[in-house]
Scaffold this motif. Structure first.
Motif, PDB file in Angstrom:
ATOM      1  N   GLU A 105     -19.788  43.118  35.864  1.00  0.00           N
ATOM      2  CA  GLU A 105     -21.236  43.081  35.962  1.00  0.00           C
ATOM      3  C   GLU A 105     -21.684  43.706  37.272  1.00  0.00           C
ATOM      4  O   GLU A 105     -21.122  43.428  38.337  1.00  0.00           O
ATOM      5  N   PRO A 106     -22.723  44.580  37.247  1.00  0.00           N
ATOM      6  CA  PRO A 106     -23.214  45.187  38.483  1.00  0.00           C
ATOM      7  C   PRO A 106     -23.665  44.122  39.482  1.00  0.00           C
ATOM      8  O   PRO A 106     -24.224  43.089  39.100  1.00  0.00           O
ATOM      9  N   VAL A 107     -23.442  44.419  40.775  1.00  0.00           N
ATOM     10  CA  VAL A 107     -23.778  43.462  41.830  1.00  0.00           C
ATOM     11  C   VAL A 107     -25.262  43.114  41.795  1.00  0.00           C
ATOM     12  O   VAL A 107     -25.637  41.937  41.869  1.00  0.00           O
ATOM     13  N   GLU A 108     -26.140  44.130  41.690  1.00  0.00           N
ATOM     14  CA  GLU A 108     -27.575  43.862  41.720  1.00  0.00           C
ATOM     15  C   GLU A 108     -28.017  43.022  40.532  1.00  0.00           C
ATOM     16  O   GLU A 108     -28.913  42.184  40.639  1.00  0.00           O
ATOM     17  N   LEU A 109     -27.373  43.237  39.404  1.00  0.00           N
ATOM     18  CA  LEU A 109     -27.706  42.444  38.223  1.00  0.00           C
ATOM     19  C   LEU A 109     -27.312  40.990  38.436  1.00  0.00           C
ATOM     20  O   LEU A 109     -28.078  40.072  38.124  1.00  0.00           O
ATOM     21  N   ARG A 110     -26.117  40.769  38.981  1.00  0.00           N
ATOM     22  CA  ARG A 110     -25.679  39.394  39.244  1.00  0.00           C
ATOM     23  C   ARG A 110     -26.609  38.713  40.241  1.00  0.00           C
ATOM     24  O   ARG A 110     -26.964  37.538  40.081  1.00  0.00           O
ATOM     25  N   ARG A 111     -27.031  39.441  41.262  1.00  0.00           N
ATOM     26  CA  ARG A 111     -27.905  38.832  42.261  1.00  0.00           C
ATOM     27  C   ARG A 111     -29.283  38.536  41.691  1.00  0.00           C
ATOM     28  O   ARG A 111     -29.929  37.548  42.081  1.00  0.00           O
ATOM     29  N   GLU A 133     -25.562  35.049  50.836  1.00  0.00           N
ATOM     30  CA  GLU A 133     -25.729  35.499  52.227  1.00  0.00           C
ATOM     31  C   GLU A 133     -26.520  36.805  52.284  1.00  0.00           C
ATOM     32  O   GLU A 133     -27.407  36.978  53.133  1.00  0.00           O
ATOM     33  N   GLU A 134     -26.194  37.754  51.370  1.00  0.00           N
ATOM     34  CA  GLU A 134     -26.908  39.028  51.361  1.00  0.00           C
ATOM     35  C   GLU A 134     -28.373  38.837  50.962  1.00  0.00           C
ATOM     36  O   GLU A 134     -29.272  39.456  51.541  1.00  0.00           O
ATOM     37  N   LEU A 135     -28.604  37.991  49.974  1.00  0.00           N
ATOM     38  CA  LEU A 135     -29.977  37.729  49.550  1.00  0.00           C
ATOM     39  C   LEU A 135     -30.766  37.005  50.638  1.00  0.00           C
ATOM     40  O   LEU A 135     -31.970  37.217  50.789  1.00  0.00           O
ATOM     41  N   THR A 136     -30.092  36.166  51.405  1.00  0.00           N
ATOM     42  CA  THR A 136     -30.737  35.479  52.521  1.00  0.00           C
ATOM     43  C   THR A 136     -31.124  36.483  53.600  1.00  0.00           C
ATOM     44  O   THR A 136     -32.238  36.435  54.142  1.00  0.00           O
ATOM     45  N   ARG A 137     -30.198  37.408  53.918  1.00  0.00           N
ATOM     46  CA  ARG A 137     -30.503  38.436  54.919  1.00  0.00           C
ATOM     47  C   ARG A 137     -31.680  39.307  54.486  1.00  0.00           C
ATOM     48  O   ARG A 137     -32.452  39.783  55.317  1.00  0.00           O
ATOM     49  N   LEU A 154     -28.161  47.677  30.116  1.00  0.00           N
ATOM     50  CA  LEU A 154     -27.574  48.296  31.310  1.00  0.00           C
ATOM     51  C   LEU A 154     -26.096  48.609  31.107  1.00  0.00           C
ATOM     52  O   LEU A 154     -25.605  49.662  31.544  1.00  0.00           O
ATOM     53  N   MET A 155     -25.389  47.702  30.443  1.00  0.00           N
ATOM     54  CA  MET A 155     -23.971  47.942  30.194  1.00  0.00           C
ATOM     55  C   MET A 155     -23.772  49.108  29.230  1.00  0.00           C
ATOM     56  O   MET A 155     -22.868  49.931  29.406  1.00  0.00           O
ATOM     57  N   ASP A 200     -36.787  43.193  26.976  1.00  0.00           N
ATOM     58  CA  ASP A 200     -36.752  41.919  27.716  1.00  0.00           C
ATOM     59  C   ASP A 200     -37.384  42.079  29.090  1.00  0.00           C
ATOM     60  O   ASP A 200     -38.168  41.262  29.516  1.00  0.00           O
ATOM     61  N   ASP A 201     -36.951  43.135  29.832  1.00  0.00           N
ATOM     62  CA  ASP A 201     -37.452  43.412  31.183  1.00  0.00           C
ATOM     63  C   ASP A 201     -37.239  42.259  32.144  1.00  0.00           C
ATOM     64  O   ASP A 201     -38.122  41.871  32.902  1.00  0.00           O
ATOM     65  N   VAL A 202     -36.033  41.711  32.111  1.00  0.00           N
ATOM     66  CA  VAL A 202     -35.630  40.747  33.139  1.00  0.00           C
ATOM     67  C   VAL A 202     -35.015  41.501  34.315  1.00  0.00           C
ATOM     68  O   VAL A 202     -35.389  41.288  35.470  1.00  0.00           O
ATOM     69  N   VAL A 203     -34.079  42.416  34.013  1.00  0.00           N
ATOM     70  CA  VAL A 203     -33.407  43.184  35.064  1.00  0.00           C
ATOM     71  C   VAL A 203     -33.362  44.671  34.732  1.00  0.00           C
ATOM     72  O   VAL A 203     -32.619  45.426  35.353  1.00  0.00           O
ATOM     73  N   ALA A 204     -34.155  45.120  33.765  1.00  0.00           N
ATOM     74  CA  ALA A 204     -34.101  46.519  33.324  1.00  0.00           C
ATOM     75  C   ALA A 204     -34.403  47.493  34.453  1.00  0.00           C
ATOM     76  O   ALA A 204     -33.880  48.615  34.470  1.00  0.00           O
ATOM     77  N   ALA A 205     -35.236  47.093  35.409  1.00  0.00           N
ATOM     78  CA  ALA A 205     -35.626  47.993  36.491  1.00  0.00           C
ATOM     79  C   ALA A 205     -34.543  48.150  37.550  1.00  0.00           C
ATOM     80  O   ALA A 205     -34.673  49.001  38.449  1.00  0.00           O
ATOM     81  N   LEU A 206     -33.470  47.363  37.485  1.00  0.00           N
ATOM     82  CA  LEU A 206     -32.479  47.345  38.560  1.00  0.00           C
ATOM     83  C   LEU A 206     -31.302  48.276  38.328  1.00  0.00           C
ATOM     84  O   LEU A 206     -30.439  48.393  39.189  1.00  0.00           O
ATOM     85  N   GLY A 207     -31.226  48.929  37.177  1.00  0.00           N
ATOM     86  CA  GLY A 207     -30.108  49.814  36.916  1.00  0.00           C
ATOM     87  C   GLY A 207     -30.145  51.051  37.797  1.00  0.00           C
ATOM     88  O   GLY A 207     -31.164  51.379  38.406  1.00  0.00           O
ATOM     89  N   SER A 208     -29.010  51.760  37.867  1.00  0.00           N
ATOM     90  CA  SER A 208     -28.989  53.008  38.619  1.00  0.00           C
ATOM     91  C   SER A 208     -29.999  53.987  38.031  1.00  0.00           C
ATOM     92  O   SER A 208     -30.562  54.825  38.745  1.00  0.00           O
ATOM     93  N   THR A 209     -30.230  53.889  36.724  1.00  0.00           N
ATOM     94  CA  THR A 209     -31.361  54.534  36.069  1.00  0.00           C
ATOM     95  C   THR A 209     -32.314  53.423  35.640  1.00  0.00           C
ATOM     96  O   THR A 209     -32.036  52.702  34.683  1.00  0.00           O
ATOM     97  N   PRO A 210     -33.421  53.228  36.366  1.00  0.00           N
ATOM     98  CA  PRO A 210     -34.365  52.175  35.963  1.00  0.00           C
ATOM     99  C   PRO A 210     -34.848  52.423  34.539  1.00  0.00           C
ATOM    100  O   PRO A 210     -35.229  53.542  34.186  1.00  0.00           O
ATOM    101  N   LEU A 211     -34.817  51.389  33.727  1.00  0.00           N
ATOM    102  CA  LEU A 211     -35.098  51.549  32.309  1.00  0.00           C
ATOM    103  C   LEU A 211     -36.544  51.197  31.967  1.00  0.00           C
ATOM    104  O   LEU A 211     -37.046  50.141  32.358  1.00  0.00           O
TER     105      LEU A 211
END
Length: 388
Positions: free
Chosen positions: A3-9, A43-47, A299-300, A322-333
């Motif tokens: 799973e992509p890092v940004e999607l997991r976050r 930690e990254e999301l906190t920063r 995304l997958m 759905d548009d929960v995380v569609a905008a976060l792909g390397s190609t925003p959907l």
């Protein structure tokens, strides 16, 4: 495929924003990754200022501001669910967590205490949670059953119709004529959302379209049926087909057998339990566009198509649903965006009306539908006419 890092976050953010403080160990279990990985993500999301990190706990960033005043009515309630509104949603469901967040906002602003119950993926998991809430004195119920297949849905109709307290279904529309037909419900108009996706692609000149969709929820089944009807009725659409979007996209576990996949003309039958070779299908059908449900699968699939030399939108236009995380792909959907949070807010407002309205003036049963919107991000482009 990892799973992509940004999607997991983004999934971490959805869980924390919907529930408040969440243990890192619980996040790791729900997202099926190691505690070390989740700790690093937090930690990254906190920063980045998107979360707060405590001792083994991730907290929403709103807690960094002045403490939100807690209404006296909430602090005065006894332990358990007595006097609370019980909310029941499936585990690991980012879409419905956004709906939950909308409901939570309305209920907390009204001073109503919330008792959240997360239903595991096992069949019939909602019933014991509701029975426990009733035994503890819950005064109202907001519920979004998983209903992975038609049989499990039917089995819930009888007991859910006899709950005995004001109840509103969220993002669920029971079968007409069923025991729950006369139960309050608030959901998205997924036929209209599917129409938006097809209309957008047709307006860009696409005439051969594939739907890669799930088949393990009422929303998925509605989208599949809507796409089949809409595509068949559009004279511009020359060819269309429906396939499963992922190995986990079929109904189950639960009673009954998986519902049949939609078929069209000589479309290849989807192989359940395997990921679809969408690149091969697009080539075989001569398709230039795809509608993909839901976001994670979309995304997958886009990643998998890229590995097979199919680039979005150069070679294939894509609209996600759905548009929960569609905008976060390397190609925003580009994506159909059901009004998830608004569904929760409307459901909570309807429940509050049932709970606090004047006696004897509760009014008729309400079956409310809110319209999705289309978020255009450039993953669909106009078809380039073939040169002679």
């Amino acid at each position: 495929m990892r799973e992509p890092v940004e999607l997991r976050r983004q999934r971490i953010l959805s869980v924390v924003q919907s529930r408040g403080a969440v243990k890192v160990s619980l996040l790791a279990a729900e997202l099926d990754v190691s505690v070390v990985t989740i700790r690093r993500d937090v930690e990254e999301l906190t920063r980045a200022g998107r979360l707060r990190r405590g001792h083994g706990v991730a907290r929403p960033v709103v807690d960094t501001a002045e403490p939100v005043p807690v209404p006296a009515a909430r602090t005065a309630e006894p332990a358990g669910d007595a006097g609370a509104v019980a909310i029941v949603v499936p585990e690991r469901h980012s879409y419905l967590y956004e709906t939950l967040h909308g409901a939570r906002t309305v209920l907390e602003e009204s001073g109503m205490r919330i008792a959240l119950h997360i239903a595991p993926q096992s069949a019939g998991a909602e019933r014991p949670l509701v029975e426990r809430a009733l035994a503890d004195g819950a005064r109202g119920l907001l519920i979004a059953p998983r209903w992975r297949n038609a049989r499990s849905e039917e089995l819930d109709y009888g007991w859910l119709a006899e709950v005995g307290i004001p109840t509103v279904l969220m993002e669920r529309r029971p079968r007409p004529g069923s025991a729950l037909h006369a139960l309050d419900s608030v959901c998205s108009d997924h036929w209209y959302g599917t129409h938006l996706a097809v209309d957008h692609l047709v307006a860009l000149g696409h005439r051969r379209i594939v739907l890669a969709a799930r088949d393990d929820s009422p929303t998925a089944r509605t989208i599949r049926a809507a796409f089949a009807g809409i595509a068949a009725d559009r004279p511009e659409v020359e060819d269309w087909s429906v396939v499963l979007s992922s190995p986990a996209a079929v109904p189950g576990p639960g009673p009954g057998s998986p519902s049949a996949a939609v078929r069209v003309q000589d479309a290849p039958a989807p192989v359940e339990g395997t990921a679809p070779d969408l690149a091969a299908l697009l080539h075989e059908r001569g398709a230039t566009a795809a509608v993909l449900h839901g976001d994670v699968d979309a995304l997958m699939l886009v990643q998998r198509m890229a590995e097979n030399g199919v680039q979005v939108p150069r070679d294939c236009s894509v609209v996600a649903y759905d548009d929960v995380v569609a905008a976060l792909g390397s190609t925003p959907l580009t994506a159909v965006a059901p009004p998830k949070a608004e569904i929760g807010r409307a459901a909570a407002e309807l429940l509050l009306y049932r709970l606090t309205g004047p006696a004897g003036t509760t009014g008729p049963v309400r079956r409310t539908e809110l319209l999705p919107t289309l978020k255009v991000r450039g993953s669909a482009q106009r078809v380039t006419p073939a040169k002679d």
